[in-house]
Motif scaffolding. Structure first.
Motif, PDB file in Angstrom:
ATOM      1  N   THR A 208     -36.325  -0.739  75.421  1.00 19.04           N
ATOM      2  CA  THR A 208     -37.426  -1.395  74.715  1.00 19.04           C
ATOM      3  C   THR A 208     -38.737  -1.087  75.416  1.00 19.04           C
ATOM      4  O   THR A 208     -38.801  -1.094  76.651  1.00 19.04           O
ATOM      5  CB  THR A 208     -37.203  -2.922  74.670  1.00 19.04           C
ATOM      6  OG1 THR A 208     -35.947  -3.186  74.044  1.00 19.04           O
ATOM      7  CG2 THR A 208     -38.311  -3.609  73.885  1.00 19.04           C
TER       8      THR A 208
ATOM      9  N   SER B 298     -41.146  -0.596  70.347  1.00 25.69           N
ATOM     10  CA  SER B 298     -39.927  -0.259  69.628  1.00 25.69           C
ATOM     11  C   SER B 298     -38.721  -0.432  70.535  1.00 25.69           C
ATOM     12  O   SER B 298     -38.846  -0.498  71.762  1.00 25.69           O
ATOM     13  CB  SER B 298     -39.993   1.183  69.102  1.00 25.69           C
ATOM     14  OG  SER B 298     -40.219   2.085  70.168  1.00 25.69           O
ATOM     15  N   THR B 299     -37.550  -0.506  69.910  1.00 30.90           N
ATOM     16  CA  THR B 299     -36.286  -0.644  70.637  1.00 30.90           C
ATOM     17  C   THR B 299     -35.286   0.354  70.068  1.00 30.90           C
ATOM     18  O   THR B 299     -35.079   0.414  68.856  1.00 30.90           O
ATOM     19  CB  THR B 299     -35.720  -2.059  70.500  1.00 30.90           C
ATOM     20  OG1 THR B 299     -36.632  -3.000  71.085  1.00 30.90           O
ATOM     21  CG2 THR B 299     -34.372  -2.168  71.217  1.00 30.90           C
ATOM     22  N   PHE B 300     -34.685   1.133  70.948  1.00 28.60           N
ATOM     23  CA  PHE B 300     -33.622   2.047  70.571  1.00 28.60           C
ATOM     24  C   PHE B 300     -32.328   1.558  71.204  1.00 28.60           C
ATOM     25  O   PHE B 300     -32.276   1.330  72.425  1.00 28.60           O
ATOM     26  CB  PHE B 300     -33.936   3.474  71.027  1.00 28.60           C
ATOM     27  CG  PHE B 300     -35.044   4.119  70.246  1.00 28.60           C
ATOM     28  CD1 PHE B 300     -34.761   4.932  69.163  1.00 28.60           C
ATOM     29  CD2 PHE B 300     -36.376   3.901  70.582  1.00 28.60           C
ATOM     30  CE1 PHE B 300     -35.774   5.522  68.428  1.00 28.60           C
ATOM     31  CE2 PHE B 300     -37.396   4.480  69.849  1.00 28.60           C
ATOM     32  CZ  PHE B 300     -37.099   5.280  68.769  1.00 28.60           C
TER      33      PHE B 300
ATOM     34  N   GLY C  16     -45.013   1.849  68.777  1.00 27.16           N
ATOM     35  CA  GLY C  16     -44.214   1.288  67.701  1.00 27.16           C
ATOM     36  C   GLY C  16     -43.976   2.277  66.569  1.00 27.16           C
ATOM     37  O   GLY C  16     -44.374   3.446  66.624  1.00 27.16           O
ATOM     38  N   LEU C  17     -43.311   1.789  65.535  1.00 29.56           N
ATOM     39  CA  LEU C  17     -42.953   2.630  64.393  1.00 29.56           C
ATOM     40  C   LEU C  17     -43.225   1.896  63.090  1.00 29.56           C
ATOM     41  O   LEU C  17     -42.940   0.703  62.974  1.00 29.56           O
ATOM     42  CB  LEU C  17     -41.459   2.999  64.439  1.00 29.56           C
ATOM     43  CG  LEU C  17     -41.004   3.906  65.587  1.00 29.56           C
ATOM     44  CD1 LEU C  17     -39.483   3.897  65.676  1.00 29.56           C
ATOM     45  CD2 LEU C  17     -41.509   5.317  65.379  1.00 29.56           C
TER      46      LEU C  17
ATOM     47  N   LEU D  46     -38.776   4.643  60.613  1.00 29.96           N
ATOM     48  CA  LEU D  46     -37.494   4.279  61.209  1.00 29.96           C
ATOM     49  C   LEU D  46     -36.356   5.136  60.668  1.00 29.96           C
ATOM     50  O   LEU D  46     -35.384   5.411  61.366  1.00 29.96           O
ATOM     51  CB  LEU D  46     -37.194   2.794  60.949  1.00 29.96           C
ATOM     52  CG  LEU D  46     -38.100   1.793  61.689  1.00 29.96           C
ATOM     53  CD1 LEU D  46     -37.808   0.375  61.224  1.00 29.96           C
ATOM     54  CD2 LEU D  46     -37.902   1.913  63.197  1.00 29.96           C
TER      55      LEU D  46
ATOM     56  N   GLU E 130     -46.599  -2.319  68.010  1.00 26.62           N
ATOM     57  CA  GLU E 130     -45.792  -3.463  68.452  1.00 26.62           C
ATOM     58  C   GLU E 130     -44.602  -3.035  69.297  1.00 26.62           C
ATOM     59  O   GLU E 130     -43.714  -3.851  69.560  1.00 26.62           O
ATOM     60  CB  GLU E 130     -45.294  -4.250  67.230  1.00 26.62           C
ATOM     61  CG  GLU E 130     -46.401  -4.816  66.353  1.00 26.62           C
ATOM     62  CD  GLU E 130     -47.206  -5.877  67.074  1.00 26.62           C
ATOM     63  OE1 GLU E 130     -46.623  -6.592  67.897  1.00 26.62           O
ATOM     64  OE2 GLU E 130     -48.421  -5.973  66.820  1.00 26.62           O
TER      65      GLU E 130
ATOM     66  N   ALA F 111     -32.753   2.413  65.599  1.00 21.78           N
ATOM     67  CA  ALA F 111     -34.127   2.169  66.030  1.00 21.78           C
ATOM     68  C   ALA F 111     -34.656   0.936  65.320  1.00 21.78           C
ATOM     69  O   ALA F 111     -34.331   0.686  64.160  1.00 21.78           O
ATOM     70  CB  ALA F 111     -35.019   3.373  65.727  1.00 21.78           C
ATOM     71  N   ALA F 112     -35.473   0.158  66.026  1.00 21.75           N
ATOM     72  CA  ALA F 112     -36.090  -1.029  65.437  1.00 21.75           C
ATOM     73  C   ALA F 112     -37.496  -1.171  65.989  1.00 21.75           C
ATOM     74  O   ALA F 112     -37.779  -0.787  67.133  1.00 21.75           O
ATOM     75  CB  ALA F 112     -35.270  -2.278  65.748  1.00 21.75           C
ATOM     76  N   SER F 113     -38.395  -1.683  65.153  1.00 17.95           N
ATOM     77  CA  SER F 113     -39.776  -1.896  65.584  1.00 17.95           C
ATOM     78  C   SER F 113     -40.433  -2.917  64.672  1.00 17.95           C
ATOM     79  O   SER F 113     -40.258  -2.858  63.449  1.00 17.95           O
ATOM     80  CB  SER F 113     -40.565  -0.578  65.546  1.00 17.95           C
ATOM     81  OG  SER F 113     -41.935  -0.806  65.837  1.00 17.95           O
TER      82      SER F 113
END
Length: 654
Positions: free
Chosen positions: A441, A501-503, A446-447, A452, A499, A492-494
């Motif tokens: 994270t 992102s988290t992979f 961000g994405l 995504l 903001e 992937a999330a954002s």
């Protein structure tokens, strides 16, 4: 009088005598009288004088075109029902064809005309005309016999055409709305075009219960108005598309409609496939072009400090400390190039199924430690704070440790590249449902939601990411492929742009110190012949190696790694030369150059664009931004020295 002896006339309308002659030759064997007209008014005058079996009417004529002539023909009682066959050059749009059929045309023939087809089609109307004239002349006692003979000929023609043809009877409810229709006649081709066998005598709702309502509306409109229509429409319940020509049979009040149609489903599917294929090929070509340009740029970037390092080693042979510093810098750049090539080779191996996993039972925590060590230099050089959280218990996995370390390292590198200076990166590991869950994270750029779904595509670059620290856009694609080879998954999330992102990577478990950007500056005191030179490049090695060269040459070198630092230095002291990279993390080199040119003390400064991009358009852009020279990375030392000599000579002359 024998049937063939009944006189019949065909009106040929075309402004070109050669075309008239060609039609006469094609129709000569029909035994008809052919009347020529080379203009619309001449044709209308002929129609006022006599009746014709058919009119062959050219679309494109000076003065009155074919559509205007057809409209006038239909407005006159004597010629209202005379069959009109339009003749065109073959490139008229579909709108023109629809206009022709809307005016009551019975056919639309394309040049060059095929003799047999022209004879067959015109012959039908000649036969119909002669039949009409014969029926008028015959006494009633011969009517049935002659009608039967004509019907046989009609049936032969009816069955010979390869388009589907049917006559339908509209069936109305009490209020008069069409609720169904019955097939009164159908040719042999009807079944092959519709898939409906033995349709005569049956209704369409009997054979296709879910038939679309718009078909009833169209045929109702044709029957009520008497206007023929041509259209392309889908029959969803039949899973087919049709090209249809429909016209009313009989006068007002008749509910008989003749329908000539073709199943065009395969043609439309082929067209759609072709369009999709063209779009995919165009997209692939754009991606290939972008990738090759990026690859050229990424390979050029390390070449600049390597080239400078070679010159430094030749010039500083008696300075061991400088030699060691240069050697370390060159090793870093070579490792960067090796990493690029290794990534490309991995992509090739995975795409061809040639990746060989050397699996072994190993603790995931050991792999994570190796990956963190590999990525530490990039994380530290960007001033990020990295936190690692792993559970105390072992996390045994059956995996290739080198490949999983590559996965974790790529995720950490990606987070470091797309997080602004001094960001936060967290690597966390947990256990869920018999799987190790590893997440990286960051609080970076961000994405967007649409990104995504594309971020794992080959050569993908994050839109709006500005200029990262390099890369070909294949790191995340490699992550996804390598994880999949281990039976895992990656996502992937954002929350959105800006903001972070988290992979997250899921893998099955087996059972049983910060570096601050360096800057170097020479003394503000200027020696005779010495130049004040600013080097602006976000590649630390490239900037420092060029700075060392400038120091050895006796010039005062100042180093900046972004646009803001460069503008601050430009405002604080006079500069003679500025080597300015175009791709900077906070603003483009073009913007920096424009702002520098607004400063009073920068009007005569030599601005040199130093970049990996070297097309003619790139050089034009640098000139427009205020640059004096454009050097493509890696810049040759002789070219740099020549610029410095010219700048020194200009300064001394001033």
């Amino acid at each position: 009088m024998p049937h063939s002896a009944i006189p019949a006339q065909i009106l040929l309308v075309d402004d070109q005598p050669a075309n008239l002659l060609a039609m006469e030759a094609a129709l000569d064997t029909l035994g008809v009288d052919m009347v020529r007209a080379q203009s619309g008014p001449e044709a209308l005058a002929a129609l006022d004088r006599q009746d014709f079996a058919a009119v062959l009417l050219d679309v494109r004529m000076p003065g009155m075109d074919g559509f205007e002539v057809a409209r006038e023909i239909r407005s006159r009682p004597r010629s209202r029902f005379t069959p009109i066959l339009f003749v065109t050059a073959g490139d008229d749009p579909d709108d023109a064809m629809r206009s022709a059929y809307a005016l009551g045309a019975v056919d639309f023939l394309a040049k060059p005309l095929r003799t047999e087809m022209l004879k067959a089609k015109v012959g039908v109307f000649v036969e119909l005309y002669r039949s009409k004239e014969e029926l008028r002349a015959r006494e009633r006692r011969d009517f049935e016999q002659k009608l039967e003979a004509k019907e046989e000929r009609y049936r032969a023609l009816f069955e010979s055409i390869d388009e589907g043809f049917c006559v339908i009877k509209l069936l109305r409810d009490a209020p008069g709305s069409v609720r169904d229709y019955r097939f009164e006649e159908a040719n042999e081709a009807f079944a092959s075009h519709t898939g409906l066998a033995d349709a005569v005598g049956k209704t369409v709702r009997d054979m296709v219960p879910g038939h679309d309502a718009h078909w009833f509306e169209i045929y109702d409109r044709v029957a009520r108005s008497g206007e023929a229509t041509r259209f392309v429409q889908e029959a969803k319940a039949m899973n087919r598309w049709f090209d249809v020509y429909a016209t009313r049979l009989g006068g007002p009040g008749s509910d008989l409609v003749a329908v000539l149609f073709s199943d065009i489903t395969q043609r439309l599917v082929a067209e759609q496939d072709m369009r999709r294929l063209n779009e995919e090929l165009a997209h692939a070509n754009r991606r290939k072009t972008e990738f090759l340009a990026t690859l050229a740029h990424e390979l050029r970037n390390p070449l600049a400090p390597l080239s400078n390092g070679l010159h430094l080693m030749r010039m500083a042979g008696s300075k061991p400390e400088l030699m060691e510093k240069t050697r370390l810098m060159m090793e870093r750049q070579i490792q960067h190039m090796v990493h690029l090539v290794d990534d490309l080779l991995d992509v090739a191996r995975i795409s061809t199924g040639k990746v060989e996993l050397r699996r072994q039972r190993i603790d995931l925590k050991d792999i994570i430690a190796t990956a963190v060590e590999t990525s530490a230099s990039l994380v530290d050089s960007s001033g990020h704070k990295l936190t690692v959280e792993v559970p105390p218990q072992p996390l045994p996995i059956d995996a290739d440790p080198t490949r999983i370390a590559q996965v974790v390292s790529n995720l950490l590198n990606n987070a470091a590249k797309y997080t602004p200076q001094g960001g936060r990166i967290a690597l966390r590991v947990g256990v869920e449902n018999g799987e190790a869950v590893l997440s990286v994270t960051d609080n970076g750029i961000g994405l967007e939601p649409e990104a995504l779904t594309k971020v794992f595509e080959m050569f993908a670059q994050v839109p709006g990411a500005g200029k990262p620290q390099g890369g070909l856009g294949i790191g995340l694609s490699l992550v996804q492929s390598l994880v999949a080879l281990h039976g895992g998954s990656v996502s992937a999330a954002s929350p959105g742009a800006g903001e972070g992102s988290t992979f997250s990577v899921r893998l099955p478990l087996s059972e049983g110190k910060d570096m601050n950007p360096e800057s170097s500056s020479a003394s503000a005191t200027t020696k005779p012949g010495q130049l004040q030179v600013l080097v602006v490049d976000d590649n630390t090695d490239a900037a420092e190696s060029l700075g060392v060269l400038l120091d050895i040459e006796g010039h005062a070198a100042h180093i900046a790694h972004n646009g803001a630092e460069a503008l601050q230095l430009a405002q604080s002291q006079p500069l003679d030369v500025v080597f300015l990279d175009i791709g900077l993390p906070d603003m483009t080199g073009y913007d920096v150059a424009r702002r520098m040119r607004l400063l009073p003390n920068m009007q005569k400064t030599l601005l040199v664009a130093l970049t990996g991009w070297g097309t003619q358009d790139d050089r034009q852009r640098t000139r427009e931004a205020g640059f004096d020279r454009h050097l493509t990375k890696p810049a040759e030392l002789p070219a740099v020295e020549e610029l410095l000599r010219a700048a020194a000579a200009a300064k001394n002359a001033g």
